[in-house]
Design a protein around this motif. Structure first.
Motif, PDB file in Angstrom:
ATOM      1  N   PRO A  65       2.668   7.587 -11.051  1.00  0.00           N
ATOM      2  CA  PRO A  65       3.926   8.018 -10.446  1.00  0.00           C
ATOM      3  C   PRO A  65       4.827   8.796 -11.399  1.00  0.00           C
ATOM      4  N   GLY A  66       4.469   8.840 -12.657  1.00  0.00           N
ATOM      5  CA  GLY A  66       5.291   9.531 -13.652  1.00  0.00           C
ATOM      6  C   GLY A  66       4.753   9.266 -15.037  1.00  0.00           C
ATOM      7  N   GLY A  67       5.658   9.204 -16.018  1.00  0.00           N
ATOM      8  CA  GLY A  67       5.261   8.931 -17.384  1.00  0.00           C
ATOM      9  C   GLY A  67       5.016   7.449 -17.614  1.00  0.00           C
ATOM     10  N   ILE A  68       4.897   7.072 -18.889  1.00  0.00           N
ATOM     11  CA  ILE A  68       4.596   5.685 -19.242  1.00  0.00           C
ATOM     12  C   ILE A  68       5.631   4.700 -18.705  1.00  0.00           C
ATOM     13  N   PRO A  69       6.941   4.963 -18.828  1.00  0.00           N
ATOM     14  CA  PRO A  69       7.912   3.969 -18.344  1.00  0.00           C
ATOM     15  C   PRO A  69       7.766   3.656 -16.862  1.00  0.00           C
ATOM     16  N   GLU A  70       7.404   4.658 -16.049  1.00  0.00           N
ATOM     17  CA  GLU A  70       7.240   4.429 -14.615  1.00  0.00           C
ATOM     18  C   GLU A  70       5.858   3.854 -14.288  1.00  0.00           C
ATOM     19  N   SER A  71       4.837   4.314 -14.997  1.00  0.00           N
ATOM     20  CA  SER A  71       3.461   3.996 -14.627  1.00  0.00           C
ATOM     21  C   SER A  71       2.951   2.669 -15.168  1.00  0.00           C
ATOM     22  N   TRP A  72       3.339   2.312 -16.404  1.00  0.00           N
ATOM     23  CA  TRP A  72       2.774   1.115 -17.030  1.00  0.00           C
ATOM     24  C   TRP A  72       3.050  -0.167 -16.224  1.00  0.00           C
ATOM     25  N   PRO A  73       4.300  -0.462 -15.840  1.00  0.00           N
ATOM     26  CA  PRO A  73       4.516  -1.706 -15.077  1.00  0.00           C
ATOM     27  C   PRO A  73       3.818  -1.698 -13.724  1.00  0.00           C
ATOM     28  N   LYS A  74       3.712  -0.528 -13.093  1.00  0.00           N
ATOM     29  CA  LYS A  74       3.042  -0.462 -11.797  1.00  0.00           C
ATOM     30  C   LYS A  74       1.535  -0.632 -11.943  1.00  0.00           C
ATOM     31  N   LEU A  75       0.981  -0.138 -13.049  1.00  0.00           N
ATOM     32  CA  LEU A  75      -0.449  -0.347 -13.297  1.00  0.00           C
ATOM     33  C   LEU A  75      -0.735  -1.829 -13.524  1.00  0.00           C
ATOM     34  N   LEU A  76       0.125  -2.500 -14.297  1.00  0.00           N
ATOM     35  CA  LEU A  76      -0.038  -3.934 -14.504  1.00  0.00           C
ATOM     36  C   LEU A  76       0.020  -4.681 -13.175  1.00  0.00           C
ATOM     37  N   GLN A  77       0.944  -4.255 -12.316  1.00  0.00           N
ATOM     38  CA  GLN A  77       1.077  -4.889 -11.008  1.00  0.00           C
ATOM     39  C   GLN A  77      -0.191  -4.684 -10.173  1.00  0.00           C
ATOM     40  N   ALA A  78      -0.741  -3.464 -10.218  1.00  0.00           N
ATOM     41  CA  ALA A  78      -1.957  -3.169  -9.460  1.00  0.00           C
ATOM     42  C   ALA A  78      -3.140  -3.988  -9.966  1.00  0.00           C
ATOM     43  N   LEU A  79      -3.135  -4.302 -11.265  1.00  0.00           N
ATOM     44  CA  LEU A  79      -4.217  -5.083 -11.871  1.00  0.00           C
ATOM     45  C   LEU A  79      -3.951  -6.584 -11.794  1.00  0.00           C
ATOM     46  N   HIS A  80      -2.801  -6.959 -11.229  1.00  0.00           N
ATOM     47  CA  HIS A  80      -2.404  -8.363 -11.148  1.00  0.00           C
ATOM     48  C   HIS A  80      -2.314  -8.986 -12.534  1.00  0.00           C
ATOM     49  N   LEU A  81      -1.723  -8.252 -13.445  1.00  0.00           N
ATOM     50  CA  LEU A  81      -1.541  -8.732 -14.813  1.00  0.00           C
ATOM     51  C   LEU A  81      -0.061  -8.813 -15.148  1.00  0.00           C
ATOM     52  N   GLU A  82       0.276  -9.662 -16.095  1.00  0.00           N
ATOM     53  CA  GLU A  82       1.621  -9.730 -16.638  1.00  0.00           C
ATOM     54  C   GLU A  82       1.541  -9.657 -18.155  1.00  0.00           C
ATOM     55  N   ASP A  83       2.503  -8.975 -18.749  1.00  0.00           N
ATOM     56  CA  ASP A  83       2.570  -8.854 -20.194  1.00  0.00           C
ATOM     57  C   ASP A  83       3.719  -9.733 -20.686  1.00  0.00           C
ATOM     58  N   HIS A  84       3.388 -10.856 -21.304  1.00  0.00           N
ATOM     59  CA  HIS A  84       4.403 -11.786 -21.771  1.00  0.00           C
ATOM     60  C   HIS A  84       4.876 -11.482 -23.190  1.00  0.00           C
ATOM     61  N   ASP A  85       4.063 -10.794 -23.956  1.00  0.00           N
ATOM     62  CA  ASP A  85       4.361 -10.588 -25.365  1.00  0.00           C
ATOM     63  C   ASP A  85       5.168  -9.331 -25.655  1.00  0.00           C
ATOM     64  N   ASP A  86       5.004  -8.314 -24.813  1.00  0.00           N
ATOM     65  CA  ASP A  86       5.614  -7.024 -25.109  1.00  0.00           C
ATOM     66  C   ASP A  86       6.443  -6.565 -23.919  1.00  0.00           C
ATOM     67  N   LYS A  87       7.619  -7.113 -23.789  1.00  0.00           N
ATOM     68  CA  LYS A  87       8.465  -6.787 -22.627  1.00  0.00           C
ATOM     69  C   LYS A  87       9.000  -5.363 -22.675  1.00  0.00           C
ATOM     70  N   GLN A  88       8.946  -4.722 -23.842  1.00  0.00           N
ATOM     71  CA  GLN A  88       9.491  -3.374 -23.956  1.00  0.00           C
ATOM     72  C   GLN A  88       8.383  -2.327 -23.991  1.00  0.00           C
ATOM     73  N   SER A  89       7.131  -2.715 -23.709  1.00  0.00           N
ATOM     74  CA  SER A  89       6.029  -1.770 -23.835  1.00  0.00           C
ATOM     75  C   SER A  89       6.153  -0.592 -22.895  1.00  0.00           C
TER      76      SER A  89
END
Length: 302
Positions: A275-299
């Motif tokens: 949907p865009g660059g890393i800030p827009e795409s990374w959290p949505k990709l994690l959501q699509a993969l059913h993953l959560e990132d607990h260690d790097d909230k600012q990734s």
């Protein structure tokens, strides 16, 4: 690994063996798999991802319960960002990121026996032969096994049906993530890529701002600029010219898109529209993969 080498180097037709890559060990991940019982196919569709297939994705199994390390593949056109997102996921899942493009570039810089042959192929935007890629990949997997590596995310392999068939004969791929981006954005991204000649860091000077029209959403991708100490040392990859990039895209559509159908028919393909660059795409990709990132909230902001 001798069995793996024989399979990868010796197959000259469709792989028929059912040998599995059983030496991979389990891994301990800082992430969690959300709702492992869910079927992503049944999830509400979104603008960023969809699954085409008739059975649940293997990634939705609880890997901690089944003690099985991830064995994923990233597909997508040249310049789409396979390396960026695959490397982030490998850090999250603690498995190696194996990019065949990096293997080719390492061989080119080594002045080894294949370097001159590879240089001609790469500079013309052509695909490296199956035999060369399989040889390089086999050596990389063997080295990783010697170091005790477990699981993997492959980036840039397989690129042909034949490669996919060979890989299927070697191991059971869990999931294939197909990253998608508009062609005009792909071209701009490829032409904007820069590498620091000193540290090897990857950056992009292109600022992509495509206005939405006729009901289609707009697309904005901010440049990924280098830190001050790298700014004066940026170089362009020799194959990142408009002519070569367009040829690479043409070859991709012709030869690699059938690989998408290969995995789609097996219920393993996850299609993800960036949907865009890393800030827009990374959290949505994690959501699509059913993953959560607990260690790097600012990734996502990196």
């Amino acid at each position: 690994m001798a069995v793996l080498n024989r399979l990868l180097l010796g197959v000259r037709a469709r792989a028929t063996t059912t040998t599995s890559y059983s030496k991979f060990r389990t891994f301990s991940s800082p992430c969690s798999i959300v709702n492992p019982e869910a079927d992503l196919k049944a999830s509400p569709p979104s603008s960023s991802s969809s699954l085409l297939g008739s059975k649940p994705l293997p990634l939705l199994q609880d890997h901690h319960h089944h003690r099985h390390p991830v064995q994923w593949v990233f597909l997508g056109c040249p310049g789409v960002g396979k390396g960026t997102y695959a490397s982030r996921l490998t850090k999250l899942l603690r498995v190696p990121h194996i990019a065949t493009g990096d293997l080719v570039r390492d061989e080119l810089s080594s002045s080894g026996p294949l370097s001159s042959q590879l240089a001609e192929i790469v500079n013309q935007g052509q695909l490296v032969s199956d035999e060369i890629i399989i040889n390089l990949l086999s050596k990389r997997l063997e080295a990783g096994e010697a170091k005790g590596e477990s699981g993997f995310i492959l980036d840039g392999f397989p690129r042909t049906i034949r490669q996919a068939e060979i890989l299927e004969g070697v191991t059971d791929i869990d999931l294939v993530v197909n990253l998608k981006l508009r062609e005009e954005a792909l071209l701009a991204k490829c032409l904007g890529r820069r590498i620091c000649s000193e540290c090897g860091g990857n950056y992009n000077v292109a600022c992509i701002d495509i206005k939405g029209e006729d009901g289609s959403p707009g697309l904005y991708m901010a440049p990924l600029l280098p830190p001050p100490h790298c700014a004066s040392k940026l170089i362009t990859r020799p194959d990142d010219t408009e002519e070569v990039v367009k040829e690479r895209l043409r070859i991709y559509y012709e030869m690699t898109q059938p690989v998408e159908e290969f995995y789609r028919s097996r219920g393993k393909l996850l299609e993800f529209d960036l949907p865009g660059g890393i800030p827009e795409s990374w959290p949505k990709l994690l959501q699509a993969l059913h993953l959560e990132d607990h260690d790097d909230k600012q990734s996502a902001a990196a």
